[in-house]
Enzyme design. Structure first.
Site, PDB file in Angstrom:
ATOM      1  N   VAL A  39       0.867  -1.177   0.000  1.00  0.00           N
ATOM      2  CA  VAL A  39       0.000   0.000   0.000  1.00  0.00           C
ATOM      3  C   VAL A  39       0.909   1.234   0.000  1.00  0.00           C
ATOM      4  O   VAL A  39       1.523   1.549   1.015  1.00  0.00           O
ATOM      5  CB  VAL A  39      -0.920   0.014   1.244  1.00  0.00           C
ATOM      6  CG1 VAL A  39      -1.748   1.297   1.285  1.00  0.00           C
ATOM      7  CG2 VAL A  39      -1.836  -1.208   1.232  1.00  0.00           C
ATOM      8  N   ASP A  40       1.029   1.911  -1.148  1.00  0.00           N
ATOM      9  CA  ASP A  40       1.885   3.096  -1.189  1.00  0.00           C
ATOM     10  C   ASP A  40       1.115   4.303  -0.642  1.00  0.00           C
ATOM     11  O   ASP A  40      -0.042   4.176  -0.209  1.00  0.00           O
ATOM     12  CB  ASP A  40       2.436   3.339  -2.600  1.00  0.00           C
ATOM     13  CG  ASP A  40       1.347   3.665  -3.612  1.00  0.00           C
ATOM     14  OD1 ASP A  40       0.199   3.962  -3.218  1.00  0.00           O
ATOM     15  OD2 ASP A  40       1.643   3.614  -4.819  1.00  0.00           O
ATOM     16  N   SER A  41       1.752   5.469  -0.650  1.00  0.00           N
ATOM     17  CA  SER A  41       1.137   6.627   0.014  1.00  0.00           C
ATOM     18  C   SER A  41      -0.196   7.005  -0.632  1.00  0.00           C
ATOM     19  O   SER A  41      -1.117   7.435   0.056  1.00  0.00           O
ATOM     20  CB  SER A  41       2.098   7.815  -0.003  1.00  0.00           C
ATOM     21  OG  SER A  41       2.400   8.186  -1.329  1.00  0.00           O
ATOM     22  N   SER A  43      -2.261   4.885  -2.311  1.00  0.00           N
ATOM     23  CA  SER A  43      -3.244   3.844  -1.995  1.00  0.00           C
ATOM     24  C   SER A  43      -3.668   3.919  -0.531  1.00  0.00           C
ATOM     25  O   SER A  43      -4.790   3.552  -0.173  1.00  0.00           O
ATOM     26  CB  SER A  43      -2.672   2.455  -2.301  1.00  0.00           C
ATOM     27  OG  SER A  43      -2.429   2.342  -3.687  1.00  0.00           O
TER      28      SER A  43
END
Lengths: 82, 422
Positions: A39-41, A43
């Protein structure tokens, strides 16, 4: 009615599965959203918005940076529901 | 050869189009003369003046994993699918660096789109109006920016020599491939992933193009609507999809023993400086691009046996292109088998140069020119040998082909490819 800890973990697992494709059973309290769950920033913003809707809470942008693990998020939501 | 004049070759191809989910199925349909145009069955199309389009044959959601697909505009989804096919087709087994055959610092991408992430932009605006600020996707900006397809392909293959996106409306895909040829020729890169993509089948672009009187309104006969060079043509049919090729320096391809489809001889570029949307009627600007191509490459008119024409099925544009070919090549046009594949694929705007280059590569490689369907009554002003109902074999020996692309704004791009026998 407030959700229990188990319901929040399960709800977050569904959200993370939907957004990042991670199997629900891998979404555990000690997992880092960024390092373990893909989960990137950007997402993470989606995760937060979905969690707000599902659990009827508000998670201000300034607090999102403190939600590093699933456990952090569960604790935050539990407190916010109270 | 000096580093500023290296020979460039094509070593891989990929596509996802209204005719098929890959380049092989697309090519088979092109040779068979199948139309990819159909009636739009979506609810939003019911009351529109234009109710036809060439929609993708294989939905990207069937190919890409959902978590990846939901972060990509449809145009980037198409580009990624076509690029993955081309990358594997070129014989690469992993991203640059992991596959030691490609150095990431010597790999670039140039993937263009005419409009960019227009369905994302409009869709997110609908969400803003209907559901509020909080529901607008945080992925909106990286999805709608027109360099997104090129950037996502660059991340996929680990391209660090440069990631580019020329934007020139319907010439964008061809301009991308021309830019890629120059990156290799001038020594900036050894391998470049290049092509075009477009995903603009949405009521707003369809209505807007329709109000320009640019699109066919032949809703009753979708498969007969795109009819380049036919006297009854009444505008283009919007298509969607992507075409991507792998360009490589000859020495790099030879060193790794790659299969070479053809040589990418070069490009000719000009601008009309005439009108923002109308083609210059005499074909002067297109002729300038063709002349520029001959001046800047070793291409000989006698070698050219095939042209994948821009020919979108508009009354003015189709004829201007033929006039320009006559101006520059004279009687040599008589030995050029001219194909208008938009008769089958529709017009992919910025994706057109991509899929039509894939078609031109395959025409040279297999020595056969695809047909132009729906050409029942050839416009007498289109004074050239158009390949009509059936595909036509191309001659033996060294042969060359052109792929023309022109865009709103007066952009003229001509790419030249030549058979490879070394």
């Amino acid at each position: 009615m407030a959700a229990t800890k188990e319901e929040i973990v399960s709800g977050l697992a569904d959200i993370v599965n939907e957004i990042a494709g991670i199997p629900q059973e891998d979404v555990k309290l000690d997992k880092s959203f960024t390092d373990d769950l893909d989960v990137d920033s950007l997402s993470m913003v989606e995760v937060v918005v979905a969690a707000e809707e599902q659990f009827g809470v508000k998670i201000p942008d300034d607090d999102v940076k403190n939600l590093k693990t699933v456990g952090n998020a569960v604790d935050y939501i539990l407190a916010a529901q109270a | 050869m000096s580093p500023t004049n290296r020979t460039v070759v094509v070593t891989g191809i990929g596509a996802t189009t209204p005719l098929g989910g890959d380049s092989a199925s697309t090519w088979e349909a092109l040779l068979a003369g199948r139309s990819g145009v159909s009636r739009l069955e979506q609810d939003w199309a019911t009351d529109l003046p234009v109710q036809i389009a060439a929609q993708i044959a294989v939905e990207p959601g069937e190919v890409l994993p959902r978590p990846l697909a939901r972060k990509l505009d449809r145009s980037a989804q198409f580009a990624l699918i076509a690029a993955r096919e081309a990358w594997a087709d070129a014989g690469f087994t992993a991203k640059a660096g992991e596959d030691p055959a490609v150095d990431p610092d010597r790999l670039g991408t140039v993937v263009a789109s005419g409009i960019g992430g227009v369905t994302t932009l409009l869709g997110q605006y609908d969400i803003l109006k209907e559901q509020g600020v909080r529901k607008v996707s945080p992925h909106t900006v990286p999805m709608l920016m027109p360099n997104s397809p090129s950037a996502n392909v660059g991340i996929e293959v680990n391209a660090r020599a440069g990631v580019h996106t020329p934007v020139s409306a319907c010439a964008s895909g061809a301009e991308a491939i021309g830019y890629a040829i120059e990156m290799i020729r001038t020594g900036r890169a050894d391998v470049v992933v290049a092509g075009g993509t477009e995903a603009a089948i949405h009521p707003l672009p369809i209505v807007a193009f329709g109000n320009m009187m640019a699109m066919s309104k032949n809703n009753e006969d979708p498969q007969g609507a795109s009819r380049p060079y036919d006297s009854g043509r009444d505008g283009f049919v919007l298509g969607e999809g992507a075409g991507v090729i792998i360009l490589e320096s000859e020495e790099h391809a030879a060193a790794r023993g790659a299969r070479i489809y053809c040589e990418a001889v070069g490009q000719g570029i000009s601008a009309d400086a005439h009108h923002i949307t109308q083609p210059e009627p005499s074909g002067r600007g297109i002729a300038a691009a063709l002349t520029n191509l001959l001046q800047n490459s070793d291409l000989k008119p006698a070698e050219i046996v095939h042209v994948n024409a821009h020919a979108t099925s508009t009354p003015q544009g189709d004829v201007a292109e033929i006039k320009a070919l006559r101006q520059v090549f004279g009687d040599d046009v008589d030995h050029m088998a001219i194909s208008a594949t938009k008769s089958m694929t529709g017009h992919l705007l910025g994706g057109a140069g991509g899929i039509e280059t894939v078609a031109t590569v395959l025409a040279l490689y297999h020595r056969i020119a695809p047909p132009t369907i729906n050409l029942d009554d050839q416009d007498p002003e289109a004074d050239a040998d158009i390949v009509r109902a059936e595909a036509r074999p191309l001659p033996e020996g060294t042969i060359a082909a052109l792929n023309d692309s022109f865009g709103f704004g007066g952009h003229n791009v001509v790419l030249a490819l030549r058979s490879w026998s070394r």
